[in-house]
Design a protein around this motif. Structure first.
Motif, PDB file in Angstrom:
ATOM      1  N   ILE A  67       6.604  22.445   4.940  1.00 29.18           N
ATOM      2  CA  ILE A  67       8.163  22.228   3.866  1.00 29.18           C
ATOM      3  C   ILE A  67       7.355  22.509   2.089  1.00 29.18           C
ATOM      4  CG2 ILE A  67      10.520  22.489   3.243  1.00 29.18           C
ATOM      5  CD1 ILE A  67       9.392  23.858   5.848  1.00 29.18           C
ATOM      6  N   ASN A  73       6.814  24.841  -1.117  1.00 30.14           N
ATOM      7  CA  ASN A  73       7.412  24.909  -2.237  1.00 30.14           C
ATOM      8  C   ASN A  73       6.311  24.464  -3.140  1.00 30.14           C
ATOM      9  OD1 ASN A  73       9.999  25.448  -1.200  1.00 30.14           O
ATOM     10  ND2 ASN A  73      10.349  22.846  -0.280  1.00 30.14           N
ATOM     11  N   LYS A 126      15.840  33.084   5.430  1.00 24.72           N
ATOM     12  CA  LYS A 126      17.145  32.853   5.029  1.00 24.72           C
ATOM     13  C   LYS A 126      17.586  32.063   6.009  1.00 24.72           C
ATOM     14  CE  LYS A 126      21.374  34.948   3.838  1.00 24.72           C
ATOM     15  NZ  LYS A 126      22.434  36.501   3.640  1.00 24.72           N
ATOM     16  N   ASN A 154      16.105  28.593   5.999  1.00 21.21           N
ATOM     17  CA  ASN A 154      17.057  27.587   5.449  1.00 21.21           C
ATOM     18  C   ASN A 154      18.471  26.923   6.069  1.00 21.21           C
ATOM     19  OD1 ASN A 154      14.787  26.897   3.263  1.00 21.21           O
ATOM     20  ND2 ASN A 154      15.588  28.953   1.958  1.00 21.21           N
ATOM     21  N   GLN A 204      18.269  24.889   8.738  1.00 23.11           N
ATOM     22  CA  GLN A 204      17.781  23.782   8.249  1.00 23.11           C
ATOM     23  C   GLN A 204      18.750  22.501   6.897  1.00 23.11           C
ATOM     24  OE1 GLN A 204      14.782  23.152   9.465  1.00 23.11           O
ATOM     25  NE2 GLN A 204      13.946  22.418   7.213  1.00 23.11           N
ATOM     26  N   SER A 205      19.322  23.531   6.824  1.00 25.52           N
ATOM     27  CA  SER A 205      20.948  22.864   6.250  1.00 25.52           C
ATOM     28  C   SER A 205      21.471  22.638   7.093  1.00 25.52           C
ATOM     29  CB  SER A 205      21.357  24.139   5.120  1.00 25.52           C
ATOM     30  OG  SER A 205      22.185  23.869   4.439  1.00 25.52           O
ATOM     31  N   CYS A 208      14.760  22.176   2.523  1.00 27.36           N
ATOM     32  CA  CYS A 208      14.986  23.745   2.979  1.00 27.36           C
ATOM     33  C   CYS A 208      14.352  24.182   2.265  1.00 27.36           C
ATOM     34  CB  CYS A 208      16.068  24.123   2.139  1.00 27.36           C
ATOM     35  SG  CYS A 208      17.057  23.771   3.401  1.00 27.36           S
ATOM     36  N   GLU A 230      12.903  26.333  -1.539  1.00 27.59           N
ATOM     37  CA  GLU A 230      13.040  26.546  -2.729  1.00 27.59           C
ATOM     38  C   GLU A 230      13.704  27.859  -3.261  1.00 27.59           C
ATOM     39  OE1 GLU A 230      11.152  24.462  -4.969  1.00 27.59           O
ATOM     40  OE2 GLU A 230      11.274  22.315  -4.082  1.00 27.59           O
TER      41      GLU A 230
END
Length: 309
Positions: free
Chosen positions: A240, A244, A293, A296, A299-300, A306, A308
């Motif tokens: 990740i 990013n 989407k 993330n 992951q959240s 997550c 970016e």
């Protein structure tokens, strides 16, 4: 003009240049083709959808998992081309989660918005999905349909993927591409020149080379299985962070299932001096950004890092 008749952009951008080794990595932006039907999904579906229409089918049926790029792309392409679509989805438990929360899965919610009928089956049944008996059951339930395999790979898909490379790409020594079902890689292999070698970066923990060999007679290719981060759909904070950082440096989005892993390993190979000096590398961006989407969101929920974007 239909979806597949239009002319689309697929820019080439430089993302890495090593002055000491004179090695360059360019990226072919197949993700630019379409917001949803992009990259290899556009290429795989092009001739399949055209074939379905030429045979006067009204419905296309295909398969996929909960966050399948192929399911989302097929649903959107079918709608734009005036076809109905059916998605056979792996895992009956997902249906219950969707009923409780329709936005639980952005990929399937999108497919449903495109008019795709979602048919959830058990994981045991899914393993037998390509058998004659299972296909007959689907025909009895849904009637006539045009059948597209999981991931979209068949002879027509390989034909479409042979159009990814153009004559302008002759200057490259190495073509890099992600590998799932193998159709995209086979198409690229078939369109390479004698001096070129193709590196396929596997998203799977173990890859069956026969899946690729059935679609190509050439031998100028190699599967790279290092740094798949545990297998399909697996990731880590290290991956990740890399994706990013790549985005901050290039403004190019990568996905954590396919392209992110490919570029991570490709950069590692350059650092480890695995390429000859003056090597020109072209990496294919196969799209797949719709799944970010949902990634993330998961992951959240787990309080993990997550992407970016």
């Amino acid at each position: 003009m239909s979806l597949f008749d239009a002319i689309y952009r697929s820019d080439i951008q430089n993302v890495y240049r090593d002055k000491s080794q004179c090695i360059s990595i360019d990226i072919k932006r197949e993700d630019q083709i379409h917001p949803v039907v992009s990259g290899n999904k556009f290429r795989k579906l092009k001739y399949n959808i055209q074939q379905a229409l030429s045979e006067n089918h009204q419905v296309v049926l295909t398969y996929g998992g909960a966050y399948s790029n192929h399911i989302a792309a097929t649903a959107a392409a079918a709608k734009m081309c005036g076809l109905q679509s059916i998605g056979i989805i792996r895992g009956q438990e997902i249906e219950d989660k969707l009923k409780a929360n329709p936005r639980h899965n952005p990929t399937l919610a999108f497919a449903k918005e495109q008019g795709m009928y979602l048919n959830f089956i058990s994981r045991a049944s899914y393993k037998k999905k390509q058998t004659t008996d299972e296909i007959k059951k689907l025909q009895q339930k849904f009637g006539s349909f045009y059948h597209i395999p999981e991931g979209g790979t068949n002879a027509l898909a390989v034909r479409g993927c042979q159009e990814i490379l153009s004559d302008n790409d002759k200057k490259y020594d190495i073509i890099a591409c992600c590998v799932g079902t193998g159709g995209t890689l086979a198409g690229i292999i078939n369109s390479t020149h004698k001096h070129q070698k193709v590196y396929g970066f596997s998203a799977l923990k173990g890859h069956n080379h026969d899946e690729i060999k059935q679609w190509t007679k050439k031998g100028n290719w190699q599967i790279i299985q290092d740094n798949n981060f545990g297998g399909y759909a697996k990731s880590s904070p290290r991956l990740i962070n890399f994706i990013n950082s790549f985005y901050r440096c290039t403004s190019i989005k990568l996905d954590p299932i396919y392209t992110g892993k490919m570029f991570y390993q490709l950069f590692k190979m350059v650092e480890q001096h695995q390429f000859k000096n003056n090597t020109k590398i072209l990496a294919i961006h196969t799209g797949g950004l719709q799944a970010i989407k949902g990634f993330n969101q998961k992951q959240s929920d787990k309080n993990k890092p997550c992407l970016e974007f």
